[in-house]
Design an enzyme around this catalytic site. Structure first.
Site, PDB file in Angstrom:
ATOM      1  N   HIS A 114     -13.176  -2.422 -16.668  1.00 53.82           N
ATOM      2  CA  HIS A 114     -11.940  -1.913 -16.152  1.00 53.82           C
ATOM      3  C   HIS A 114     -12.623  -0.372 -16.206  1.00 53.82           C
ATOM      4  CE1 HIS A 114      -8.205  -4.516 -16.613  1.00 53.82           C
ATOM      5  NE2 HIS A 114      -9.243  -4.953 -16.862  1.00 53.82           N
ATOM      6  N   ARG A 174      -6.754   4.095 -10.302  1.00 51.32           N
ATOM      7  CA  ARG A 174      -6.719   5.006 -10.597  1.00 51.32           C
ATOM      8  C   ARG A 174      -6.744   6.049 -12.080  1.00 51.32           C
ATOM      9  NH1 ARG A 174      -1.010   7.971  -8.655  1.00 51.32           N
ATOM     10  NH2 ARG A 174      -0.858   6.877 -10.696  1.00 51.32           N
ATOM     11  N   GLY A 175      -5.414   4.367 -13.067  1.00 51.79           N
ATOM     12  CA  GLY A 175      -5.124   5.279 -13.519  1.00 51.79           C
ATOM     13  C   GLY A 175      -4.046   5.886 -13.648  1.00 51.79           C
ATOM     14  N   SER A 232      -8.823 -16.092 -15.690  1.00 58.00           N
ATOM     15  CA  SER A 232      -9.652 -14.703 -16.394  1.00 58.00           C
ATOM     16  C   SER A 232      -8.472 -14.146 -17.513  1.00 58.00           C
ATOM     17  CB  SER A 232      -9.721 -14.279 -15.410  1.00 58.00           C
ATOM     18  OG  SER A 232      -8.931 -13.413 -14.510  1.00 58.00           O
ATOM     19  N   HIS A 273      -4.819 -14.293 -14.218  1.00 63.88           N
ATOM     20  CA  HIS A 273      -5.141 -13.622 -15.394  1.00 63.88           C
ATOM     21  C   HIS A 273      -3.958 -13.253 -16.067  1.00 63.88           C
ATOM     22  CE1 HIS A 273      -7.984  -9.727 -16.023  1.00 63.88           C
ATOM     23  NE2 HIS A 273      -6.576  -9.167 -16.240  1.00 63.88           N
ATOM     24  N   THR A 281     -10.591  -3.431 -21.063  1.00 63.53           N
ATOM     25  CA  THR A 281      -9.206  -2.274 -20.028  1.00 63.53           C
ATOM     26  C   THR A 281      -9.829  -0.628 -20.703  1.00 63.53           C
ATOM     27  OG1 THR A 281      -7.827  -2.033 -21.978  1.00 63.53           O
ATOM     28  CG2 THR A 281      -7.223  -2.980 -20.053  1.00 63.53           C
ATOM     29  N   LYS A 311      -6.952   0.523  -0.275  1.00 63.96           N
ATOM     30  CA  LYS A 311      -8.128  -0.162  -0.845  1.00 63.96           C
ATOM     31  C   LYS A 311      -8.889  -1.196  -1.075  1.00 63.96           C
ATOM     32  CE  LYS A 311      -4.767  -0.833  -4.649  1.00 63.96           C
ATOM     33  NZ  LYS A 311      -4.779  -0.810  -5.746  1.00 63.96           N
ATOM     34  N   GLN A 334      -0.060  -6.483 -11.380  1.00 57.38           N
ATOM     35  CA  GLN A 334       1.294  -6.200 -12.369  1.00 57.38           C
ATOM     36  C   GLN A 334       2.284  -7.170 -13.125  1.00 57.38           C
ATOM     37  OE1 GLN A 334       1.759  -5.474 -14.930  1.00 57.38           O
ATOM     38  NE2 GLN A 334       1.627  -2.828 -14.573  1.00 57.38           N
ATOM     39  N   GLU A 379      -8.029 -11.186 -20.074  1.00 59.27           N
ATOM     40  CA  GLU A 379      -8.012  -9.460 -20.319  1.00 59.27           C
ATOM     41  C   GLU A 379      -8.097  -9.193 -21.917  1.00 59.27           C
ATOM     42  OE1 GLU A 379      -5.873  -6.817 -17.165  1.00 59.27           O
ATOM     43  OE2 GLU A 379      -5.467  -5.513 -19.465  1.00 59.27           O
ATOM     44  N   TYR A 394       0.943  -4.880  -6.750  1.00 61.28           N
ATOM     45  CA  TYR A 394       2.245  -4.298  -7.443  1.00 61.28           C
ATOM     46  C   TYR A 394       3.156  -4.984  -6.854  1.00 61.28           C
ATOM     47  CZ  TYR A 394      -0.717  -0.531 -10.058  1.00 61.28           C
ATOM     48  OH  TYR A 394      -1.357  -0.828 -10.537  1.00 61.28           O
ATOM     49  N   ALA A 439      -7.070   4.842  -6.195  1.00 61.42           N
ATOM     50  CA  ALA A 439      -8.150   3.986  -6.700  1.00 61.42           C
ATOM     51  C   ALA A 439      -9.089   3.501  -5.164  1.00 61.42           C
ATOM     52  CB  ALA A 439      -7.585   3.064  -6.891  1.00 61.42           C
TER      53      ALA A 439
HETATM   54  P1  FAD Z   1      -3.356   3.179  -6.414  1.00 61.14           P
HETATM   55  O1  FAD Z   1      -3.860   2.166  -6.662  1.00 61.14           O
HETATM   56  O2  FAD Z   1      -4.027   5.007  -7.090  1.00 61.14           O
HETATM   57  O3  FAD Z   1      -1.348   3.689  -6.577  1.00 61.14           O
HETATM   58  C1  FAD Z   1      -1.500   4.641  -7.569  1.00 61.14           C
HETATM   59  C2  FAD Z   1       0.140   4.938  -6.662  1.00 61.14           C
HETATM   60  O4  FAD Z   1      -0.732   6.115  -5.945  1.00 61.14           O
HETATM   61  C3  FAD Z   1       1.002   3.901  -6.210  1.00 61.14           C
HETATM   62  O5  FAD Z   1       2.119   4.297  -6.296  1.00 61.14           O
HETATM   63  C4  FAD Z   1       0.469   4.051  -4.537  1.00 61.14           C
HETATM   64  O6  FAD Z   1       1.616   3.387  -3.612  1.00 61.14           O
HETATM   65  C5  FAD Z   1       0.550   5.107  -4.061  1.00 61.14           C
HETATM   66  N1  FAD Z   1      -0.618   6.055  -3.626  1.00 61.14           N
HETATM   67  C6  FAD Z   1      -1.707   4.975  -3.565  1.00 61.14           C
HETATM   68  N2  FAD Z   1      -3.025   5.702  -2.481  1.00 61.14           N
HETATM   69  C7  FAD Z   1      -1.887   6.510  -2.011  1.00 61.14           C
HETATM   70  C8  FAD Z   1      -2.378   7.900  -1.131  1.00 61.14           C
HETATM   71  N3  FAD Z   1      -3.290   8.265  -0.096  1.00 61.14           N
HETATM   72  N4  FAD Z   1      -0.972   8.694  -0.959  1.00 61.14           N
HETATM   73  C9  FAD Z   1      -0.190   8.899  -1.350  1.00 61.14           C
HETATM   74  N5  FAD Z   1      -0.012   7.872  -2.205  1.00 61.14           N
HETATM   75  C10 FAD Z   1      -0.615   6.612  -2.608  1.00 61.14           C
HETATM   76  N6  FAD Z   1      -4.815   1.594 -16.770  1.00 61.14           N
HETATM   77  C11 FAD Z   1      -5.422   2.178 -17.086  1.00 61.14           C
HETATM   78  O7  FAD Z   1      -5.106   3.294 -17.741  1.00 61.14           O
HETATM   79  N7  FAD Z   1      -6.208   1.362 -17.889  1.00 61.14           N
HETATM   80  C12 FAD Z   1      -6.634  -0.069 -17.582  1.00 61.14           C
HETATM   81  O8  FAD Z   1      -8.061  -0.767 -17.731  1.00 61.14           O
HETATM   82  C13 FAD Z   1      -5.615  -0.656 -16.654  1.00 61.14           C
HETATM   83  N8  FAD Z   1      -6.070  -1.694 -15.926  1.00 61.14           N
HETATM   84  C14 FAD Z   1      -4.910  -2.250 -15.082  1.00 61.14           C
HETATM   85  C15 FAD Z   1      -4.799  -4.139 -15.075  1.00 61.14           C
HETATM   86  C16 FAD Z   1      -4.658  -4.206 -13.637  1.00 61.14           C
HETATM   87  C17 FAD Z   1      -4.297  -5.546 -12.986  1.00 61.14           C
HETATM   88  C18 FAD Z   1      -3.301  -3.482 -12.774  1.00 61.14           C
HETATM   89  C19 FAD Z   1      -2.063  -4.015 -12.385  1.00 61.14           C
HETATM   90  C20 FAD Z   1      -2.916  -2.178 -13.635  1.00 61.14           C
HETATM   91  C21 FAD Z   1      -3.821  -1.873 -14.386  1.00 61.14           C
HETATM   92  N9  FAD Z   1      -3.414  -0.548 -15.104  1.00 61.14           N
HETATM   93  C22 FAD Z   1      -4.759   0.137 -16.625  1.00 61.14           C
HETATM   94  C23 FAD Z   1      -2.481   0.740 -14.681  1.00 61.14           C
HETATM   95  C24 FAD Z   1      -2.289   1.001 -13.287  1.00 61.14           C
HETATM   96  O9  FAD Z   1      -3.816   2.535 -14.093  1.00 61.14           O
HETATM   97  C25 FAD Z   1      -1.256   2.477 -13.173  1.00 61.14           C
HETATM   98  O10 FAD Z   1      -0.271   1.679 -12.597  1.00 61.14           O
HETATM   99  C26 FAD Z   1      -1.564   3.453 -12.359  1.00 61.14           C
HETATM  100  O11 FAD Z   1      -0.414   4.353 -12.377  1.00 61.14           O
HETATM  101  C27 FAD Z   1      -2.396   3.007 -10.909  1.00 61.14           C
HETATM  102  O12 FAD Z   1      -3.361   2.589 -10.854  1.00 61.14           O
HETATM  103  P2  FAD Z   1      -4.275   1.675  -9.140  1.00 61.14           P
HETATM  104  O13 FAD Z   1      -5.300   1.921  -9.036  1.00 61.14           O
HETATM  105  O14 FAD Z   1      -3.510   0.948  -8.639  1.00 61.14           O
HETATM  106  O15 FAD Z   1      -4.137   3.295  -8.986  1.00 61.14           O
END
Ligand code: FAD
Length: 278
Positions: A69, A99-100, A8, A258, A41, A157, A168, A10, A137, A115
């Site tokens: 996304h 989450r972002g 895929s 990807h 994204t 998740k 990542q 991006e 990650y 997320a």
């Molecule tokens: P989460 O899975 O929520 O994790 C975030 C952090 O919180 C991690 O450190 C995790 O260990 C911690 N955590 C999770 N749940 C809990 C909990 N219940 N209690 C305590 N800690 C917790 N960003 C953008 O803005 N736009 C995009 O389009 C975008 N696309 C991406 C695509 C990919 C494939 C990847 C790998 C990243 C992308 N990102 C994007 C970046 C991403 O938004 C950031 O890395 C963000 O900081 C974390 O998002 P996440 O969905 O991984 O968060």
């Protein structure tokens, strides 16, 4: 003959009219490689909401599969509900749920913290209508307390309803294999697709890697640094290093790849060709 591995691609939504025009050409060129889907994204906090949707619309109109996304930081349940309705209207089947990161200057984190809460909400609102991809990650998310806590967050998740994960980017294949092993030991079987970052500029990659916690191995750094301003050598070495990585990942059983295209066709096309994907 064995089936060619899926992959895929991006894109990010361009901010200018020229960027939009250029992306149309890049998309047409890369569509010829027959990727499984294109993802687009989304600026956390909703900053690219309309532009993301517009690129997704155009990809769908060209008869291709597009996965927007969607990040939840700063969002309300109602705004996510509206997004889902728009996705439904344009025939989206797959969402990358994230989450972002809260943009600087934006104080209100909104109604979602992580997320897994977004994945849970999408499932509650729309059942099995969408395939949900989440982020993974292999070298640990930079804000995670430790590997164990990050793994638990990832598993949460999946239990909330994710179908598949995209990682990542990384340049150390062992980090990916070790992550997949740990996920499997935790009883999770969903595909974990390596995210591949082509290397066009070492200085840009270096800066970006600092912020997202991706490691550039020392031997690669030293090579890149030895090239100085010689962009041709950087490109050639980057291509070799990343295509060797793809080869190892494919041989080691990666379910798909990807590519973070950065809206450029050349490097991604060459990597796909060398990996036998195109
Ligand atoms: P989460 O899975 O929520 O994790 C975030 C952090 O919180 C991690 O450190 C995790 O260990 C911690 N955590 C999770 N749940 C809990 C909990 N219940 N209690 C305590 N800690 C917790 N960003 C953008 O803005 N736009 C995009 O389009 C975008 N696309 C991406 C695509 C990919 C494939 C990847 C790998 C990243 C992308 N990102 C994007 C970046 C991403 O938004 C950031 O890395 C963000 O900081 C974390 O998002 P996440 O969905 O991984 O968060």
């Amino acid at each position: 003959m064995s089936k060619k591995l899926d992959f895929s691609l991006e894109f990010f939504p361009p901010a200018t009219t020229e960027g939009v025009e250029k992306l149309r050409g890049v998309r047409a060129e890369l569509a010829a490689l027959a990727p499984e889907f294109f993802s687009v994204t989304y600026g956390a906090g909703g900053s690219t909401r309309d532009r993301t949707l517009q690129v997704v619309r155009e990809i769908r109109a060209a008869g291709l599969d597009a996965a927007p996304h969607l990040s939840c930081i700063g969002a309300s349940q109602q705004s996510i509900r509206e997004h889902l309705a728009e996705f439904r209207e344009i025939g989206v089947r797959r969402i990358v749920a994230l989450r972002g990161d809260l943009p600087s200057g934006m104080a209100d984190p909104g109604e979602f913290r992580y997320a897994n809460e977004l994945v849970e909400f999408i499932r509650r609102e729309s059942g099995d209508e969408f395939l949900i991809e989440v982020a993974a990650y292999p070298e640990m998310h930079p804000q995670a307390r430790n590997f164990g806590a990050d793994l638990k967050a990832f598993v949460r998740k999946v239990h909330a309803g994710a179908n598949s994960a995209i990682t990542q980017y990384f340049y150390n294949a062992d980090a990916y294999f070790a992550f997949v092993d740990a996920v499997r030991r935790a009883g999770v079987e969903i595909p974990i697709v390596p995210g591949i970052m082509p290397i066009a500029s070492y200085s840009k990659l270096s800066r970006f890697s600092e912020s997202c916690g991706a490691e550039i191995p020392q031997w690669m750094r030293r090579k890149f640094e030895s090239f100085g301003d010689d962009a041709e050598s950087v490109r050639a070495f980057g291509l070799d290093a990343v295509s060797q990585l793809c080869e190892r990942l494919i041989q080691g059983g990666a379910p798909s790849l990807h590519f973070y295209t950065l809206n450029q066709a050349g490097l991604t096309r060459e990597l796909c060709r060398r990996a036998g994907l195109a």
